[in-house]
Design an enzyme around this catalytic site. Structure first.
Site, PDB file in Angstrom:
ATOM      1  N   GLU A 165       5.571  -3.224   1.175  1.00  0.00           N
ATOM      2  CA  GLU A 165       5.755  -2.956  -0.266  1.00  0.00           C
ATOM      3  C   GLU A 165       5.005  -1.666  -0.550  1.00  0.00           C
ATOM      4  O   GLU A 165       3.772  -1.660  -0.575  1.00  0.00           O
ATOM      5  CB  GLU A 165       5.176  -4.104  -1.121  1.00  0.00           C
ATOM      6  CG  GLU A 165       5.533  -5.508  -0.654  1.00  0.00           C
ATOM      7  CD  GLU A 165       7.018  -5.773  -0.584  1.00  0.00           C
ATOM      8  OE1 GLU A 165       7.785  -5.124  -1.305  1.00  0.00           O
ATOM      9  OE2 GLU A 165       7.427  -6.620   0.240  1.00  0.00           O
ATOM     10  N   GLY A 186       0.833  -1.198   0.000  1.00  0.00           N
ATOM     11  CA  GLY A 186       0.000   0.000   0.000  1.00  0.00           C
ATOM     12  C   GLY A 186       0.864   1.243   0.000  1.00  0.00           C
ATOM     13  O   GLY A 186       2.021   1.219  -0.441  1.00  0.00           O
ATOM     14  N   SER A 187       0.296   2.310   0.505  1.00  0.00           N
ATOM     15  CA  SER A 187       0.965   3.611   0.374  1.00  0.00           C
ATOM     16  C   SER A 187       2.097   3.760   1.388  1.00  0.00           C
ATOM     17  O   SER A 187       2.105   3.115   2.449  1.00  0.00           O
ATOM     18  CB  SER A 187      -0.054   4.732   0.567  1.00  0.00           C
ATOM     19  OG  SER A 187      -0.558   4.679   1.874  1.00  0.00           O
ATOM     20  N   GLY A 227       2.500   2.612   5.327  1.00  0.00           N
ATOM     21  CA  GLY A 227       3.669   1.792   5.676  1.00  0.00           C
ATOM     22  C   GLY A 227       4.463   2.426   6.816  1.00  0.00           C
ATOM     23  O   GLY A 227       4.885   1.734   7.756  1.00  0.00           O
TER      24      GLY A 227
HETATM   25  N1  LIG Z   1       5.482  -1.666  -3.768  1.00  0.00           N
HETATM   26  C1  LIG Z   1       4.441  -2.380  -4.165  1.00  0.00           C
HETATM   27  O1  LIG Z   1       4.549  -3.584  -4.421  1.00  0.00           O
HETATM   28  C2  LIG Z   1       3.092  -1.733  -4.350  1.00  0.00           C
HETATM   29  C3  LIG Z   1       2.166  -2.394  -5.139  1.00  0.00           C
HETATM   30  C4  LIG Z   1       0.901  -1.827  -5.309  1.00  0.00           C
HETATM   31  C5  LIG Z   1       0.569  -0.631  -4.707  1.00  0.00           C
HETATM   32  N2  LIG Z   1       1.491  -0.006  -3.960  1.00  0.00           N
HETATM   33  C6  LIG Z   1       1.154   1.310  -3.377  1.00  0.00           C
HETATM   34  O2  LIG Z   1      -0.144   1.260  -2.807  1.00  0.00           O
HETATM   35  C7  LIG Z   1      -0.759   2.530  -2.871  1.00  0.00           C
HETATM   36  C8  LIG Z   1      -2.163   2.387  -3.417  1.00  0.00           C
HETATM   37  O3  LIG Z   1      -2.896   1.506  -2.625  1.00  0.00           O
HETATM   38  P1  LIG Z   1      -3.908   1.978  -1.483  1.00  0.00           P
HETATM   39  O4  LIG Z   1      -4.312   3.403  -1.715  1.00  0.00           O
HETATM   40  O5  LIG Z   1      -4.940   0.920  -1.400  1.00  0.00           O
HETATM   41  O6  LIG Z   1      -2.989   1.966  -0.172  1.00  0.00           O
HETATM   42  P2  LIG Z   1      -3.404   2.260   1.344  1.00  0.00           P
HETATM   43  O7  LIG Z   1      -2.148   2.355   2.105  1.00  0.00           O
HETATM   44  O8  LIG Z   1      -4.353   3.392   1.445  1.00  0.00           O
HETATM   45  O9  LIG Z   1      -4.245   0.958   1.788  1.00  0.00           O
HETATM   46  C9  LIG Z   1      -3.734  -0.351   1.658  1.00  0.00           C
HETATM   47  C10 LIG Z   1      -4.465  -1.253   2.653  1.00  0.00           C
HETATM   48  O10 LIG Z   1      -4.166  -0.867   3.975  1.00  0.00           O
HETATM   49  C11 LIG Z   1      -5.366  -0.613   4.692  1.00  0.00           C
HETATM   50  N3  LIG Z   1      -5.095   0.488   5.614  1.00  0.00           N
HETATM   51  C12 LIG Z   1      -4.880   1.782   5.287  1.00  0.00           C
HETATM   52  N4  LIG Z   1      -4.605   2.498   6.406  1.00  0.00           N
HETATM   53  C13 LIG Z   1      -4.645   1.632   7.444  1.00  0.00           C
HETATM   54  C14 LIG Z   1      -4.439   1.747   8.845  1.00  0.00           C
HETATM   55  N5  LIG Z   1      -4.134   2.920   9.413  1.00  0.00           N
HETATM   56  N6  LIG Z   1      -4.554   0.644   9.610  1.00  0.00           N
HETATM   57  C15 LIG Z   1      -4.832  -0.550   9.057  1.00  0.00           C
HETATM   58  N7  LIG Z   1      -5.057  -0.730   7.735  1.00  0.00           N
HETATM   59  C16 LIG Z   1      -4.956   0.348   6.938  1.00  0.00           C
HETATM   60  C17 LIG Z   1      -6.388  -0.279   3.639  1.00  0.00           C
HETATM   61  O11 LIG Z   1      -7.694  -0.507   4.134  1.00  0.00           O
HETATM   62  C18 LIG Z   1      -5.982  -1.203   2.516  1.00  0.00           C
HETATM   63  O12 LIG Z   1      -6.476  -2.498   2.722  1.00  0.00           O
HETATM   64  C19 LIG Z   1       0.155   3.373  -3.737  1.00  0.00           C
HETATM   65  O13 LIG Z   1       0.932   4.196  -2.911  1.00  0.00           O
HETATM   66  C20 LIG Z   1       1.038   2.359  -4.434  1.00  0.00           C
HETATM   67  O14 LIG Z   1       2.283   2.864  -4.838  1.00  0.00           O
HETATM   68  C21 LIG Z   1       2.735  -0.525  -3.745  1.00  0.00           C
END
Ligand SMILES: NC(=O)c1ccc[n+]([C@@H]2O[C@H](COP(=O)([O-])OP(=O)(O)OC[C@H]3O[C@@H](n4cnc5c(N)ncnc54)[C@H](O)[C@@H]3O)[C@@H](O)[C@H]2O)c1
Ligand SMILES: O=CCC[C@H](NC(=O)CCC(=O)O)C(=O)O
Length: 480
Positions: free
Chosen positions: A230, A207-208, A212
């Site tokens: 990631e 995720g973002s 992370g």
């Molecule tokens: N490096 C990689 O392999 C990779 C691959 C795909 C996407 N990404 C990144 O992911 C991002 C897009 O995805 P997104 O917007 O879904 O990411 P996000 O971080 O908003 O959410 C990812 C997951 O985490 C959960 N989440 C978010 N905040 C949380 C918290 N405080 N506590 C617990 N769970 C929480 C969300 O509900 C979701 O299931 C982009 O920044 C992209 O670059 C990275």
């Protein structure tokens, strides 16, 4: 209190999936079931675990059209791209079996006393949190190796793509995986937070960078929990010389594929000052209006679909406005698409040369141009980021490539290839704010198990005799 979770097709606005979100109590119960199931699953022979994982690939194959449609409806991705995602999920199974054997297998070395043996052991209950952009492929890239290693899983899909998560759970159970070995809890951040705070042994997160970083802090005092992050990037692509047409296609595939919603997408295009750089910038600007944009099931198939939501489009517009307010020169604006919902945007190209652009990921088809006076300037610009996921160089010059390879700071560094489209047969992960040095893809096997090293002897190995020359005549020490 019951909260409903609903997902919406960004292309049409129709509801795709709706059900009550898991409460904190539901999550705690799921983790407890996963812990109870761990004992049997880790004791299941590796060959039997492999058989279940292969059966899952078989179910995915049978259901690939349906699953591709679910991915397409929830993300808005064109059907051809959603079908590619399912094919990648299927391919992940054999890659993960090979990766486990190579990186987390059993090694035995004969020793004079017996053997030196390396084994790997599963951690226990792994929480998997998935993003929306590859709602099948990326969580699958954690789940398959984690199950092969003998862990049990509680998976929370993105709140924007719950139907894909539910379809994955159904496929695993149809393949014969015991229900409690992989459970899906649906919900937003609260559900995710309940999972993260639960009695887990690992958190596998894609995720973002902001989320992370939050987990890094959260787990600072839980070193017993394995954390694999990631995250995103602010990825540079340096186009230095070569065929302009070829370079232009490569820029488009790096920056605008999947509507710019890949972590590996190029966000910054670094071009030399002068005529070659002008020609590339002009050619990219000319190609943008030719990129077809449409609904996932349109015929003929579009190159790209909408962003994940109207809100994501509004956020991207805000980020572009900020670039312009900082002095950015709009070469091509982030446009709307006539007759379509606000989530549809057209790709943007903004010249930020000489400006102090924010070092943030814009998760949309927005490419910033920087012009460099020399190749060393281009490298400095490429590395001027807190992230380090992907980077690319377009050049026919071997010496420049070798220099770039030495200097570039990223986990994926490509030559004359897009920054996107990484191989599952290689590790995939970044440095800096892009991760925590636990790359996924082929190296996911590493974070799914811990190594256990043993010296083994069947019986006595002459330890007493070896000690004799060093022993003194101590009073009262009787030879056994
Ligand atoms: N490096 C990689 O392999 C990779 C691959 C795909 C996407 N990404 C990144 O992911 C991002 C897009 O995805 P997104 O917007 O879904 O990411 P996000 O971080 O908003 O959410 C990812 C997951 O985490 C959960 N989440 C978010 N905040 C949380 C918290 N405080 N506590 C617990 N769970 C929480 C969300 O509900 C979701 O299931 C982009 O920044 C992209 O670059 C990275
Ligand atoms: O959005 C992020 C993933 C982008 C994608 N990377 C991979 O598929 C890595 C390989 C794997 O996990 O098997 C890409 O580079 O396009």
């Amino acid at each position: 209190m019951m909260t409903m979770l609903t997902s919406t097709c960004p292309a049409t606005g129709e509801t795709v999936w709706s059900a009550p979100a898991a409460t904190a109590a539901d999550v705690t119960a799921a983790v407890a079931r996963a812990r109870a199931a761990f004992r049997d699953w880790r004791a299941t022979a590796l060959d039997d675990r492999i058989a279940v994982v292969r059966a899952y690939a078989g179910v995915l194959k049978q259901r690939s059209d349906d699953l591709a449609r679910v991915i397409a409806r929830e993300t808005g991705k064109p059907l051809w791209e959603s079908a590619q995602e399912v094919a990648t999920m299927i391919g992940k199974v054999e890659l993960s079996i090979a990766a486990q054997a190579e990186r987390a297998g059993h090694r035995e070395t004969p020793m004079p006393f017996g053997a030196s043996i390396l084994r790997h052991r599963p951690h226990g209950v792994m929480a998997v949190l998935g993003p929306y952009n590859f709602p099948g492929h990326l969580p699958n890239g954690h789940i398959v190796p984690a199950l092969l290693a003998g862990n049990t899983i509680v998976f929370k899909p993105s709140e924007l793509t719950p139907a894909v998560g539910a379809a994955m759970r159904d496929a695993w159970h149809a393949a014969g995986l015991p229900d409690d070995v992989l459970q899906v809890v649906q919900g937003g951040r609260d559900t995710g937070a309940a999972l993260v705070d639960g009695r887990i042994d690992g958190l596998l997160f894609t995720g973002s960078a902001a989320t992370g970083a939050h987990f890094r802090r959260r787990f600072a005092e839980r070193p017993d929990v394995i954390l694999a992050l990631e995250l995103g990037g602010n990825n540079p692509l340096v186009v230095w010389d070569g065929d302009v047409r070829e370079a232009t296609a490569l820029v488009v595939q790096s920056a605008y594929v999947t509507t710019g919603q890949r972590c590996s997408c190029a966000r910054r295009l670094i071009l030399p000052a002068g005529t070659f750089g002008d020609a590339v910038a002009d050619a990219v600007a000319a190609l943008i209006p030719r990129l077809t944009i449409g609904r996932w099931d349109d015929a003929p198939a579009p190159y790209m679909g909408p962003l994940i939501s109207d809100q994501a489009a509004a956020a991207a517009r805000g980020q572009v406005d900020r670039l312009v307010a900082l002095g950015g020169r709009t070469i091509v604006p982030l446009g709307t698409v006539a007759g379509q919902r606000p989530a549809f945007v057209t790709p943007a190209l903004i010249d930020m040369t000489g400006l102090d652009a924010p070092d943030d990921e814009i998760f949309a088809p927005v490419l910033q141009v920087h012009r460099a006076a020399s190749f060393d300037d281009a490298i400095a610009l490429a590395n001027a980021t807190r992230f380090g996921l992907s980077a690319g160089l377009v050049t026919a010059d071997d010496a420049l490539w070798r220099h770039f390879l030495t200097e570039a700071r990223a986990g994926i560094v490509n030559r004359n290839r897009p920054t996107t489209g990484a191989a599952g047969a290689q590790p995939f992960g970044g440095i800096g704010d892009s991760g925590n040095h636990r790359p996924s893809a082929f190296y996911a096997a590493d974070y799914c198990a811990y190594p256990m090293a043993s010296f083994e002897a069947d019986g006595a190995t002459g330890q007493w005799d070896a000690l004799q020359p060093l022993l003194g005549e101590a009073e009262g020490l009787a030879r056994p």
